[in-house]
Enzyme design. Structure first.
Site, PDB file in Angstrom:
ATOM      1  N   LYS A  53       0.830  -1.209   0.000  1.00  0.00           N
ATOM      2  CA  LYS A  53       0.000   0.000   0.000  1.00  0.00           C
ATOM      3  C   LYS A  53       0.868   1.264   0.000  1.00  0.00           C
ATOM      4  CE  LYS A  53      -2.154  -0.953   3.893  1.00  0.00           C
ATOM      5  NZ  LYS A  53      -1.544  -2.225   4.318  1.00  0.00           N
ATOM      6  N   ARG A 108      -9.368   1.125   9.135  1.00  0.00           N
ATOM      7  CA  ARG A 108      -8.968  -0.229   9.507  1.00  0.00           C
ATOM      8  C   ARG A 108     -10.024  -0.940  10.344  1.00  0.00           C
ATOM      9  NH1 ARG A 108      -3.048   0.681   9.056  1.00  0.00           N
ATOM     10  NH2 ARG A 108      -1.909  -1.205   9.531  1.00  0.00           N
ATOM     11  N   ARG A 167      12.314  -5.703   4.929  1.00  0.00           N
ATOM     12  CA  ARG A 167      12.275  -4.361   4.337  1.00  0.00           C
ATOM     13  C   ARG A 167      12.977  -3.306   5.197  1.00  0.00           C
ATOM     14  NH1 ARG A 167       5.755  -2.958   4.671  1.00  0.00           N
ATOM     15  NH2 ARG A 167       5.651  -2.762   6.940  1.00  0.00           N
ATOM     16  N   ARG A 222      11.530  -0.500  10.528  1.00  0.00           N
ATOM     17  CA  ARG A 222      10.437  -0.208  11.435  1.00  0.00           C
ATOM     18  C   ARG A 222      10.507  -1.097  12.668  1.00  0.00           C
ATOM     19  NH1 ARG A 222       4.926   0.216   8.055  1.00  0.00           N
ATOM     20  NH2 ARG A 222       4.220  -0.728   9.995  1.00  0.00           N
ATOM     21  N   ARG A 252      -0.411  -8.230  13.540  1.00  0.00           N
ATOM     22  CA  ARG A 252      -0.984  -7.242  12.604  1.00  0.00           C
ATOM     23  C   ARG A 252      -1.857  -7.935  11.556  1.00  0.00           C
ATOM     24  NH1 ARG A 252       4.512  -4.724  11.147  1.00  0.00           N
ATOM     25  NH2 ARG A 252       3.445  -3.562   9.514  1.00  0.00           N
TER      26      ARG A 252
END
Ligand code: AMP
Length: 214
Positions: free
Chosen positions: A13, A88, A127, A161, A172
């Site tokens: 996203k 969400r 990432r 992160r 999550r």
């Protein structure tokens, strides 16, 4: 034009929202990015937000909806919004309708990036981004051309992160399945949902999004 990008963590996203910003002049409104700014502050709210994020749970609906309302209030009316990571929950979807109406905006598309959940843990845990310009990289799929140097701005520091650990990613995903995926039928009833294969390459997904928005 106002659109929602939906999909579990790691679906792409953020990457796609950034691409749309540069190609279409729309503005990415990422509640995740806003909350990462909030958690940096040495305040009670910053500490609370950090705790919730690091556990992989969702921050309260009131906090994120107020952030979105404030951002839209600051945006020129002709600039389209890309909602990334918001709404969400059902409560947030209801708030978004109210906030959009208040700012005289309409929701044109909800685009769901469909992904293979098993592949996501691999995507997320590898990432990292340039600490200066935010360009995204990956340990296995997209390393900088020169090791340790950002392709885009030449900076040599990178960051990961705090919530991109395997345990938090699992939580999550659970939050996405339990609270976020159930809001899709709401938008399906309005006939504004399109599904895109989020496992395709970044360029292919970008092309699919451009075709939807054309
Ligand atoms: P993201 O960058 O969108 O993956 O968000 C990172 C974390 O920020 C999430 O795991 C949540 O803890 C929090 N967060 C981001 N957006 C929202 C939202 N719309 N509602 C509640 N919590 C959120």
């Amino acid at each position: 034009m106002n659109i929602i990008l939906l999909g579990p963590p790691g679906a792409g996203k953020g990457t796609q929202a950034a691409g749309l910003e540069s190609r279409c002049g729309m503005l990415q409104l990422s509640t995740g990015d806003m909350l990462r700014e909030t958690r940096k502050a040495d305040t009670e709210l910053g500490r609370q937000v950090a705790d919730v994020m690091d556990s992989g749970q969702l921050v309260s609906d009131e906090i994120v909806s107020a952030m979105i309302d404030a951002k839209l209030a600051d945006m020129p009316a002709e600039t389209g919004a890309i909602f990334d990571g918001y709404p969400r929950t059902e409560a947030q979807a209801v708030s978004l309708d109210e906030i959009l109406a208040k700012h005289d905006r309409e929701l044109n598309h909800v685009i769901e990036l469909e992904v293979d959940v098993d592949a996501l843990v691999d995507r997320i845990t590898g990432r990292f981004t340039c600490a200066n310009c935010g360009e995204g990289y990956h340990d296995r799929y997209k390393l900088p051309e020169t090791e340790g140097v950002c392709d885009k701005c030449g900076h040599t520091e990178f960051k990961r992160r705090a919530d991109d650990t395997e345990e938090t990613v699992r939580k999550r995903m659970e939050e996405y399945r339990g609270k976020t995926a159930p809001i899709l039928p709401l938008y399906e009833q309005r006939g504004i949902v399109t599904r895109v294969d989020g496992m395709a390459s970044i360029d292919e997904v970008s092309a699919a999004l451009d075709a939807i928005l054309a």
